[in-house]
Structure formats: C-alpha cells, structure tokens
Scaffold this active site. Sequence first.
Site, mmCIF file in Angstrom:
data_model
loop_
_atom_site.group_PDB
_atom_site.id
_atom_site.type_symbol
_atom_site.label_atom_id
_atom_site.label_comp_id
_atom_site.label_asym_id
_atom_site.label_seq_id
_atom_site.Cartn_x
_atom_site.Cartn_y
_atom_site.Cartn_z
ATOM 1 C CD GLU A 288 -3.085 0.785 2.235
ATOM 2 O OE1 GLU A 288 -4.264 1.074 1.989
ATOM 3 O OE2 GLU A 288 -2.704 0.348 3.334
ATOM 4 N NE ARG B 102 -13.156 -6.049 1.666
ATOM 5 C CZ ARG B 102 -12.874 -4.835 1.211
ATOM 6 N NH1 ARG B 102 -12.198 -4.004 1.971
ATOM 7 N NH2 ARG B 102 -13.265 -4.441 0.024
ATOM 8 C CD GLU B 103 -11.809 -9.571 -0.758
ATOM 9 O OE1 GLU B 103 -12.241 -9.295 -1.886
ATOM 10 O OE2 GLU B 103 -10.621 -9.467 -0.441
#
Length: 523
Positions: free
Chosen positions: A261, A404-405
Amino acid sequence: MPEEKQTKGGARRSTRHTAGQVDSTYARLQPQDLEAEKVVLGALMIDRDAYSIVCEILRAESFYEKRNSKIYQAIQDLSLKESPVDVVTVTDQLAKNGDLEDVGGPLYISELSTRVASSANVEYHARIIAQKSLARQIISFAGNVETLAFDETNDIDIVMQTAESELFTISQTNMKKDYTQIDPVVKLAIETIQKAAANKSGMTGVPTGYRELDKKTSGWQASDLIIIAGRPAMGKTSFALSMAKNIACDHQIPTAFFSLEMSNVQLVNRLMSNVCEIAGSRILNGQLQPDEWERLDKRVNNLLGAPLYVDETPGLSVFELRTKARRLVREHGIKIIMIDYLQLMNASGMRFSSRQEEVSKISQSLKGLAKELDIPIIALSQLNRGVEGREGLEGKRPQLSDLRESGAIEQDADMVMFVHRPEYYHIYQDEKGRDLHGMAQIIIAKHRKGATGDVLLTFRGEFTRFENPDENSFRRRKNEDDGGGEIMGSKVNGGEMPTDVQGFGGFEGGLPPPADDSETLPY
C-alpha cells in the site's frame, strides 16, 4: 509393444503415440518407461497390498501410455471402494468406465498380470514412472514458456508470472513429505523445551516487544501464519510497523516488510516518526522545531544498520513473494515476514471463479510458505463493514466472522488478532472499568497453540506508535531529564538553528534546517 521406427537423427519413435506425446523440438520421444508401467500394473493386480505402496507416488496421469493410465484409474477406483483388485475386477471396472475396448480388451489385462511373479520391486518401478512423468511436465512447461516468450505481443511480466505459477503448481503437486518415526520428533521437541527453559523470559519465538503480548504468545512461533486484522483507522499498519521496529531495531532480528500500500519512503517516514517521536505531518512537510531536529539527529541512527528489509512491490503475487522470501531467508537470514496487506495480494497466473476463492488460495500459500521456510509470517487483513452496524461495547468488538472476503483466512491461520480502539467509537471504559482513552485492545481471537484474550497497549497516533502501557510516562520523564542538547556542535537550548549539518544522521549532505516557527503546522 508399440512398433518403433528409426528417425533421421538416430532417435526412435513409436507409431502408436500421438504427435502430442513427441517432443517435436528435438524430434525424440519424451521421457518414458513403458516396461515399468506394465510391471507396476501387473503387480497391482496380483498383490492386494501393492496399491497402498504406490498410491502416494503415482497418479493416473503419471503413466505415459494412455491405456495404462486408464487401467491405473480403474485400479484406483476399486481401491477407493475397498474392492478386490485382480484381473476380473479391473476388467469389470474398465467396462463400467467405458474404457475396456480402448485399453485393448481383457486380453491386454491378462497379459499384464502374467508379466510379473512378485510385487517385491513395485515401489522402485513406481518411482521410475513418477520421475519420467515429472521430467515430461518440466519439458512441457519449458516449451510453453518458450512459446510465450517468443510471442512479442505478450507482456513479459505476465509471462514471468505465468511461468512462476506453472512451476509452482508442478513443484507443489510433486513435492511429498514422507512420514517419520516419532523418536527424532520427540528428541526435537525436548530440545525446544530445554531451550525455552534456559530462557528465563519463556520466549520460544520472535519477541514482539510488548510484554503482555509476549506472555500470551511466547513470541511469534516458527511456521505460524498470524493474521492481524482491523477496520480502517484502527492502526493495524502502525501496530505492524511498531513491531517491525521492536524486532529489527531493538532485538536485531532480521525482518522483511512487504508494503503493498505504501512506498518505501512513506514506510520509512512512518518509522522515523515512530522512533524519533516526531509527528508524521512534520516529517512530511519538514517543518520541525529545534528540539525535534535534535531528536531526529539522535534517534535516526537506531534505524540505520537495522536488519530490516522493505519491499514496495504493488499487487504482489504469491509467486513473487515466494521467490523473494526464499532469497531473503537464504541471503539475509530473515526470521520473520510481514505483509501489509493480504487483500492487496493476488494469485496471478491462476484462474478463480471468485475473489473469495483467490483469497483462499493466497492464505493457503502463505501458510505453506511459513511451513516451508520455518519462520512466522504476519499478514495484515481487512475486516468487512459488519462491525460498523453493531451497537454497544461488545457490538463494536471485531469477531472472526468479520474477516473480509474469505473464511479460509481463519481456517489457515494459526493465530488471528484484531487491533481495536474503542475510543474511536466513543467508548472510553471497558467492562472491567479500565480507562480506554488513548488505549488499544489487541484481541487474540484464535490461537492454536495457546490461550486467547486481550492485551491493552498505549496508542500514540501522532507518532504511529504502539507502546507498553507504562512506557509513555517513562519516556516523558527521560525526556525531561535529558534537558537541552547539541546538534553537531550547535546549541538548541535557546532555539538556535543547526549551522553544520554535514553528515547529519549518517547521511552525507545532511538534512535542511527547519523553517521559521510561523510556518510550522500543528500536530
């Protein structure tokens, strides 16, 4: 036996094989041993125990000749049903599969069973077949890569990722770890216990630098996959960077940090803010006060020479990570890897029906890599938005179902931790009545090797830093005791600016002097 003809170059080829089985580049047959294939199939039909010996070595596709592959598949089908394996049952199973005529009928099956008198050497012959099969896979892989590389319309980076993906698949498919008798494992376990006993701190893994967390985990353990998750603004990246600083700078343990990131410069800026206790906004715009220049001068050397290796590759694939991680371990003795963050990774070169399936593959690969390198891997992860819609102290507390996911993340991880700051949700007291102003809860929600529970740490957001709860007051007293100081011989007590910045912080040319106070920005 198939009819063979002599080629112009001296190689022999079989008229019964299709063109797809011939390496046309060199005009010769691919690696094979048809005699070994027949011997193994014959042994399997005369000895009921032979299949248990070869089942972990061979697959149906390991056989070069198609009809031999179909016969082995029939034997495999019978064995899975725990049915007897002999000439009659194999013939019957082939008929059920619709393959009996393709393999040459009952006559060929009978011929196979009469070729061998014993299955004594079945494992030896099975390994020959497996080696030939692996050689064919590598030849096919090399040919595909060559074709892609010659095609100038292909992006060479995509070609490399595809090649790495295919080679990884081949190695994973053919890499088998055999069982071992328990004695050496017991010996190794006792040695580990003895080492832990000799260490008064009780640490058996990589220390985090946080006392209460280390008590619960005994450090990050080799071969473990640790997931650190949190909603945005909770500080999971700051927590990971604080640990990286503790591990690499304070304990001098080689550490790798993969930042998908942030750029390397952004990451180091945050580390400098952490180490030098200078607000990130001031690091960014260079508007430092005289005392901040002094702290920068004194403390930046804590980062220089640290065994911390950073990588800013965006969209990092699991295959690139594996290659880089192996090299880092081999060349720099890396003892722990951190990844920020899992959902930004990809498994390029492989096809998936959904993003959840891809994330599952990524988490499985990370766990496999941790085991292969025998080091802990920490991967940061996002949480879904479900926590935002829940009410109350417990409602805002993250849960494993919030990952998440992919539920596979929870399944693959040896430990799942959440970074949670109740203060962000205007919750200032926990269920025990403890003050939560400026505090963060590190929630151990899953721990395969130990207890779960919470650890309270101090969060200093302006410095992107997590501390032991009593560390802040200690450092404040220390700073007060330090008083004024010097920067390269220039006094700062009266606000005088540094006049000689040659070699400042170990860098030739130094850093620029601070601007006028009126231009500084607030924290």
